[in-house]
Design an enzyme around this catalytic site. Structure first.
Site, PDB file in Angstrom:
ATOM      1  N   SER A  17       0.834  -1.204   0.000  1.00 30.64           N
ATOM      2  CA  SER A  17       0.000   0.000   0.000  1.00 30.64           C
ATOM      3  C   SER A  17       0.867   1.252   0.000  1.00 30.64           C
ATOM      4  O   SER A  17       0.592   2.211  -0.739  1.00 30.64           O
ATOM      5  CB  SER A  17      -0.912   0.014   1.229  1.00 30.64           C
ATOM      6  OG  SER A  17      -1.818  -1.064   1.206  1.00 30.64           O
ATOM      7  N   ARG A  40       1.137   7.849   5.990  1.00 29.20           N
ATOM      8  CA  ARG A  40       0.266   7.063   6.860  1.00 29.20           C
ATOM      9  C   ARG A  40      -1.140   7.647   6.918  1.00 29.20           C
ATOM     10  O   ARG A  40      -2.123   6.904   7.011  1.00 29.20           O
ATOM     11  CB  ARG A  40       0.864   6.939   8.272  1.00 29.20           C
ATOM     12  CG  ARG A  40       0.087   5.946   9.140  1.00 29.20           C
ATOM     13  CD  ARG A  40       0.938   5.338  10.219  1.00 29.20           C
ATOM     14  NE  ARG A  40       1.991   4.493   9.697  1.00 29.20           N
ATOM     15  CZ  ARG A  40       1.821   3.210   9.331  1.00 29.20           C
ATOM     16  NH1 ARG A  40       0.629   2.649   9.408  1.00 29.20           N
ATOM     17  NH2 ARG A  40       2.839   2.513   8.895  1.00 29.20           N
ATOM     18  N   HIS A  43      -2.675   6.476   3.767  1.00 28.52           N
ATOM     19  CA  HIS A  43      -2.917   5.036   3.902  1.00 28.52           C
ATOM     20  C   HIS A  43      -4.165   4.772   4.726  1.00 28.52           C
ATOM     21  O   HIS A  43      -4.966   3.882   4.415  1.00 28.52           O
ATOM     22  CB  HIS A  43      -1.697   4.383   4.560  1.00 28.52           C
ATOM     23  CG  HIS A  43      -1.853   2.922   4.834  1.00 28.52           C
ATOM     24  ND1 HIS A  43      -2.166   2.434   6.072  1.00 28.52           N
ATOM     25  CD2 HIS A  43      -1.757   1.841   4.015  1.00 28.52           C
ATOM     26  CE1 HIS A  43      -2.243   1.113   6.028  1.00 28.52           C
ATOM     27  NE2 HIS A  43      -1.996   0.719   4.794  1.00 28.52           N
TER      28      HIS A  43
END
Length: 213
Positions: A17, A40, A43
């Site tokens: 990812s 992050r 994500h």
């Protein structure tokens, strides 16, 4: 359709990812450790707007990582944010997460004073007798109250993660806090959320163990 499915081993899904995110972002102006925080958040949300709307005061990430590695606690405004933070990793550094939102004394005091429980939670966090990072993902009233506490000298956080989400006083609370000299990470505009607050905490907790500042 099944022949279009990419096979990725369970243990490699997060890494894959992150590769996809980096590929879609292409060349970037971000340096580390800020880029780890941005990735992050993307994500967690699949929202590439965080590449633009995340704002950092000078060396905020570095200061946050140092504080966590020195055992700082984290205070959140929601149980959801608290649940999302890696408490095991935090405990390895000597820290713990606090959320006072369901405390009976907080509920009673908020009712008596006619203010939100989230605002009272910031006062409880300010009373902790050790270094503290505040992670606000829901309530702009919490960010506003924390601003007042900072301005009055009642607390000086190691870092403030200000990512409340919504419409009423959300943008204004973030812009207000960006005037302070406290280290901060803020998602400008209306976007944010408890999941984003937790994601930022985890990005700082997970940052390469071998990195020294």
């Amino acid at each position: 359709m099944l022949n279009q499915i990419e096979f990725v081993k369970p243990g490699n899904i997060e890494a894959r990812s992150m590769e996809i995110i980096a590929g879609e972002l292409g060349e970037t102006h971000w340096k580390e450790p800020e880029f780890s925080v941005v990735r992050r958040c993307i994500h967690t949300s699949a929202d590439f707007d965080y590449n633009v709307n995340l704002k950092f005061s000078e060396e905020a990430c570095k200061k946050g990582i140092q504080a966590l590695r020195s055992g700082a606690d984290i205070v959140t405004d929601t149980r959801m944010a608290m649940s999302g933070i890696n408490k095991r990793r935090l405990a390895e550094y000597g820290g713990q997460v606090h959320c006072f939102i369901d405390d009976e004394t907080v509920i009673k005091e908020a009712k008596a004073r006619g203010i939100t429980r989230s605002a009272i939670c910031m006062e409880r966090g300010a009373a902790i007798k050790k270094p503290v990072i505040f992670a606000i993902g829901n309530a702009p009233t919490a960010l506003i109250r924390l601003y007042e506490l900072v301005e009055s000298g009642a607390v000086w956080p190691e870092l403030v993660i200000g990512v409340p989400v919504g419409f009423v006083n959300v943008v204004e609370s973030k812009e207000l806090f960006m005037r302070t000299s406290v280290p901060w990470i803020i998602a400008a505009g209306r976007k944010g959320g408890s999941n984003i607050a937790a994601a930022i905490c985890n990005a700082l907790l997970y940052y390469k163990d071998e990195v020294e500042f």
